[in-house]
Design an enzyme around this catalytic site. Structure first.
Site, mmCIF file in Angstrom:
data_model
loop_
_atom_site.group_PDB
_atom_site.id
_atom_site.type_symbol
_atom_site.label_atom_id
_atom_site.label_comp_id
_atom_site.label_asym_id
_atom_site.label_seq_id
_atom_site.Cartn_x
_atom_site.Cartn_y
_atom_site.Cartn_z
ATOM 1 N N GLY A 124 -8.839 -32.397 -5.677
ATOM 2 C CA GLY A 124 -8.165 -33.651 -5.343
ATOM 3 C C GLY A 124 -9.011 -34.832 -5.775
ATOM 4 C CB ALA A 125 -9.309 -36.652 -8.765
ATOM 5 N N GLY A 126 -8.269 -38.099 -5.515
ATOM 6 C CA GLY A 126 -7.830 -39.367 -4.921
ATOM 7 C C GLY A 126 -9.042 -40.125 -4.394
ATOM 8 N N GLY A 171 -11.645 -37.734 -2.478
ATOM 9 C CA GLY A 171 -12.197 -36.782 -3.452
ATOM 10 C C GLY A 171 -13.134 -37.483 -4.428
ATOM 11 C CG ASN A 192 -6.351 -38.873 7.515
ATOM 12 O OD1 ASN A 192 -7.473 -38.817 8.007
ATOM 13 N ND2 ASN A 192 -5.955 -39.866 6.737
ATOM 14 N NE ARG A 207 -5.901 -43.742 -7.317
ATOM 15 C CZ ARG A 207 -6.247 -42.678 -8.029
ATOM 16 N NH1 ARG A 207 -6.721 -42.823 -9.246
ATOM 17 N NH2 ARG A 207 -6.087 -41.470 -7.527
ATOM 18 C CE LYS A 241 -10.209 -40.219 10.452
ATOM 19 N NZ LYS A 241 -9.782 -39.578 9.279
ATOM 20 C CG ASN A 280 -6.394 -40.953 10.821
ATOM 21 O OD1 ASN A 280 -6.987 -39.888 10.781
ATOM 22 N ND2 ASN A 280 -6.810 -41.998 10.127
ATOM 23 C CG ASN A 318 -8.508 -50.127 8.435
ATOM 24 O OD1 ASN A 318 -7.337 -50.087 8.075
ATOM 25 N ND2 ASN A 318 -9.373 -49.179 8.131
#
Ligand code: KPL
Length: 301
Positions: free
Chosen positions: A11-13, A16, A102, A130, A183, A187, A201
């Site tokens: 996962g390259a989000g 990741g 999550n 990103r 957590k 979330n 946030n």
């Protein structure tokens, strides 16, 4: 030896890429398993406290990999099942697999599809987004708490040390379940509200009405969490949630990012999961329900 084995990141989000850049930067052999592989490597830039870290990271498709010893699964919670199936052939009893999703329900899914692996669950509070295709901003320095999916699994000491050196703090928690519920609580408050009010946030703390809504969400979910995880009876969720909002103040939550980019959100794995548990218990959570509906119903144009 396990220390010399590469760490694979599926996962390259945002999360990741945060791990891939941080591990590669600290000298750990790191390989990405993205959804689509176009080149042998990918150049990622992570902006952290005004400084850019650029790393070229080798990438492979899951099919090309015959054996995985260390794996961080960083895909979205609704992509987890597909991700687990994609690496099934390369995972065995020596494999250490860390789930960083999550929401809840991942442990059962991973135990089903990777029954022999050493499974670990992580709770992450780093805020990262990103900026452009291969550029990410580490906007809130959080921490990673890691524990075994099966209480008898030993701590993966060498891997833990590598992770901690790359992106501190990484802390071992022999009983991770209460931390995962904490957590989930964070979330279930920060993520939907920031998506709904289109804010970062920190802004949640600055508006009296939004802050009151945060408190209301806690009041409603408390009986559900306390029933599911009695260790959290009387736990001070408000202080914890407000402190995460403050330390990641400049960050836009993952749900905010997904929602405003028109991508699928993790609302079903977060608020939806809690609402299902509430309904099983006969508890009503009207504010959660209302926010869930507002974020899942198509907007009028
Ligand atoms: O986990 C997060 C998320 O965005 O999903 C927090 C901790 C709220 C950081 O933004």
């Amino acid at each position: 030896m396990s220390e010399s084995q590469p760490v694979f990141i599926l996962g390259a989000g945002a999360i990741g890429s945060l791990w891939a850049c941080s591990l590669a930067h600290s000298g750990v052999e790191t390989r990405l398993i993205p959804r689509r592989v176009s080149d042998d490597s990918i150049t990622l830039t992570l902006t952290h406290q005004g400084q850019n870290i650029t790393q070229s990271i080798p990438q492979q498709s899951a099919k090309q990999i015959s054996r995985i010893t260390n794996l961080l699964i960083c895909v979205k919670s609704y992509q987890l099942e597909q991700a687990l199936l994609s690496v099934q052939h390369a995972v065995n009893a020596q494999s250490r697999v860390i789930l960083l999703q999550n929401g809840m329900g991942h442990k059962e899914l991973a135990q089903k599809h990777l029954p022999h692996a050493q499974l670990f669950l992580a709770s992450n509070t780093h805020g990262v987004f990103r900026q452009s295709q291969h550029q990410f901003v580490h906007a809130g320095w959080g921490k990673t708490l890691l524990g075994p999916a099966n209480i008898n699994t030993q701590a993966p000491e060498a891997l833990l040390a590598q992770l901690h050196q790359a992106l501190p703090a990484v802390t071992w928690e022999a009983d991770i379940t209460p931390l995962l519920w904490r957590k989930l609580a964070v979330n279930a408050v920060i993520n939907p509200l920031t998506a709904l009010y289109d804010c970062n946030n920190g802004a949640l703390l600055e508006h009296t009405e939004w802050r009151q809504q945060m408190h209301q969400l806690v009041i409603e979910m408390r009986p559900v969490i306390e029933y599911q995880c009695p260790a959290l009876k009387h736990y001070d969720f408000v202080t914890e949630i407000e402190s995460v909002a403050a330390t990641t103040a400049m960050n836009y939550s993952s749900m905010h990012q997904d929602y405003h980019l028109g991508r699928r959100t993790e609302i079903d794995q977060i608020s939806g999961y809690l609402l299902n548990k509430a309904s099983e218990q006969g508890v009503v959570m009207p504010t959660h329900q209302d926010i869930y509906l507002r974020l899942t119903q198509p907007t009028e144009s």
